[in-house]
Design an enzyme around this catalytic site. Structure first.
Site, PDB file in Angstrom:
ATOM      1  N   SER A  68      10.023  -6.825   9.916  1.00 37.82           N
ATOM      2  CA  SER A  68       8.819  -6.080   9.549  1.00 37.82           C
ATOM      3  C   SER A  68       9.118  -4.851   8.707  1.00 37.82           C
ATOM      4  CB  SER A  68       8.081  -5.640  10.820  1.00 37.82           C
ATOM      5  OG  SER A  68       7.746  -6.753  11.590  1.00 37.82           O
ATOM      6  N   HIS A 130      13.596  -3.522  19.183  1.00 39.94           N
ATOM      7  CA  HIS A 130      12.567  -4.535  18.914  1.00 39.94           C
ATOM      8  C   HIS A 130      11.717  -4.774  20.167  1.00 39.94           C
ATOM      9  CE1 HIS A 130      13.920  -5.596  14.961  1.00 39.94           C
ATOM     10  NE2 HIS A 130      14.989  -6.260  15.316  1.00 39.94           N
TER      11      HIS A 130
HETATM   12  P1  A3P Z   1      11.697 -10.423   2.791  1.00 41.36           P
HETATM   13  O1  A3P Z   1      12.477 -11.443   3.568  1.00 41.36           O
HETATM   14  O2  A3P Z   1      10.236 -10.745   2.721  1.00 41.36           O
HETATM   15  O3  A3P Z   1      12.278 -10.142   1.474  1.00 41.36           O
HETATM   16  P2  A3P Z   1      13.918  -6.253   8.596  1.00 41.36           P
HETATM   17  O4  A3P Z   1      14.594  -5.101   7.931  1.00 41.36           O
HETATM   18  O5  A3P Z   1      12.922  -5.838   9.641  1.00 41.36           O
HETATM   19  O6  A3P Z   1      14.893  -7.252   9.044  1.00 41.36           O
HETATM   20  O7  A3P Z   1      13.012  -6.932   7.468  1.00 41.36           O
HETATM   21  C1  A3P Z   1      13.596  -7.533   6.374  1.00 41.36           C
HETATM   22  C2  A3P Z   1      12.571  -7.593   5.269  1.00 41.36           C
HETATM   23  O8  A3P Z   1      12.439  -6.296   4.658  1.00 41.36           O
HETATM   24  C3  A3P Z   1      13.013  -8.537   4.170  1.00 41.36           C
HETATM   25  O9  A3P Z   1      11.793  -9.044   3.619  1.00 41.36           O
HETATM   26  C4  A3P Z   1      13.722  -7.602   3.219  1.00 41.36           C
HETATM   27  O10 A3P Z   1      13.856  -8.102   1.914  1.00 41.36           O
HETATM   28  C5  A3P Z   1      12.801  -6.389   3.273  1.00 41.36           C
HETATM   29  N1  A3P Z   1      13.462  -5.138   2.885  1.00 41.36           N
HETATM   30  C6  A3P Z   1      14.730  -4.748   3.145  1.00 41.36           C
HETATM   31  N2  A3P Z   1      14.954  -3.543   2.616  1.00 41.36           N
HETATM   32  C7  A3P Z   1      13.823  -3.168   1.992  1.00 41.36           C
HETATM   33  C8  A3P Z   1      13.462  -2.011   1.228  1.00 41.36           C
HETATM   34  N3  A3P Z   1      14.296  -1.030   1.011  1.00 41.36           N
HETATM   35  N4  A3P Z   1      12.199  -1.962   0.735  1.00 41.36           N
HETATM   36  C9  A3P Z   1      11.333  -2.956   0.944  1.00 41.36           C
HETATM   37  N5  A3P Z   1      11.615  -4.079   1.650  1.00 41.36           N
HETATM   38  C10 A3P Z   1      12.853  -4.172   2.166  1.00 41.36           C
END
Ligand code: A3P
Length: 314
Positions: A68, A130
């Protein structure tokens, strides 16, 4: 990933044998603990954390459902809170360290041992979890520490986890149909789930106690990053002065900057996961290239039902 099942303690094994269990996607067996479905190792971590973690009043706890925006918020919180110690113009830790190594994952650290010390963390400490609001360690709720919760559109969240899971555990996921995964997700029988209950708990807590829990969405953060980052900074007590620039922190923590750094492109984290798995697309609405219209509708219907009357919309 964190701990092999054969290394679980006898206490955890006894607990597992008393809990409802189901076969799941990504974990061969998951267990329902305090209402949510967990993998055995993380469940041991949650229980250890509940028993042993002592929050300080100055702590900041980041709570999310997986996929998220955890990585982004870890980077932002770290950069915001420690901006005087680590100015963006200098040799910033985020340039050489993955955000997950700067902000520990509580139940991940606690799953290996109940003896976890966060003494190496710069003060004020930032930690991530989480777990649902009701499964948080008591001291997080009773102390004056702050909780920042980040939520994301359920379709994008699901698709993000779908791709992460397939990369993470190819054998377990190779034969798993996406239709079954969507069905399990919507039924709530999904690792960490039910997703909607997780969100609603923090949502209502943030309404009841706005000084304690801040509710942020990935989408708002994406659409008006500076406004949201300032709101987060005010909430955690490190608001920006009129002279201070927020844009440098926003840029440093952006998907474009972080995903290009060597440290986030190569190698593995201590949890065994490849660093680049946390950076995929970083977009709103990316679910369209993975979910059919009919699967998207199934998720939308569930969201509408679950969030009806709550004031939350996606
Ligand atoms: P997507 O798989 O849709 O690209 P988490 O950090 O909770 O594991 O979530 C991962 C999601 O956040 C992934 O989404 C990832 O690409 C995105 N994400 C990671 N770093 C980010 C950033 N700096 N800005 C925006 N989204 C980011």
């Amino acid at each position: 990933v964190y701990l092999k099942d054969e290394n679980l303690t006898q206490e955890t094994r006894d607990l597992l044998s008393s809990l409802p269990s189901e076969k799941g996607w990504l974990v061969s067996q998951m267990y329902q603990f305090e209402g949510s479905w967990q993998a055995p190792a993380l469940l041991q971590g949650i229980v250890n954390c509940q028993k042993h973690f002592e929050a300080n009043d100055s702590d900041v706890i980041l709570a999310t459902f997986p996929k998220s925006g955890t990585t982004w918020l870890k980077a932002l919180l770290f950069a915001l809170i420690h901006r005087h110690k680590f100015p963006v113009s200098g040799k910033h830790p985020l340039l050489v360290t993955n955000p997950h190594s700067l902000v520990p994952f509580l139940e991940g650290d606690y799953c290996v041992s109940p003896e976890v010390k966060f003494s190496e963390l710069p003060s004020p400490r930032i930690m991530q979890t989480h777990v649902t609001h009701h499964s948080l360690p008591v001291s997080i709720k009773s102390s004056c520490c702050k909780i920042v919760y980040c939520c994301r559109n359920p379709k994008d969240k699901f698709v993000s986890l779908w791709h992460f899971g397939r990369k993470l555990a190819p054998e377990e996921t190779a034969e798993y149909p996406i239709e079954t995964a969507v069905e399990a997700f919507c039924e709530g029988k999904f690792i960490g789930g039910p997703f909607w209950d997780h969100v609603l708990e923090y949502w209502y807590e943030s309404r009841k106690n706005p000084n304690k829990v801040l509710f942020v969405t990935y989408e708002e953060l994406k659409k008006q990053t500076e406004v949201e980052v300032k709101r987060i900074a005010n909430f955690i007590g490190c608001g920006f002065t009129a002279e201070e620039e927020v844009s440098e922190i926003v840029k440093l923590c952006s998907f474009e900057s972080l995903s290009k750094l060597e440290v986030n492109r190569q190698g593995k984290l201590p949890n065994g996961i490849e660093s680049n798995s946390y950076f995929r697309k970083g977009e709103i609405g990316g679910w369209r290239d993975t979910l059919s219209e009919s699967l998207a509708e199934v998720i939308d219907r569930t969201t509408e039902e679950k969030f009806r009357g709550s004031g939350l919309k996606f």
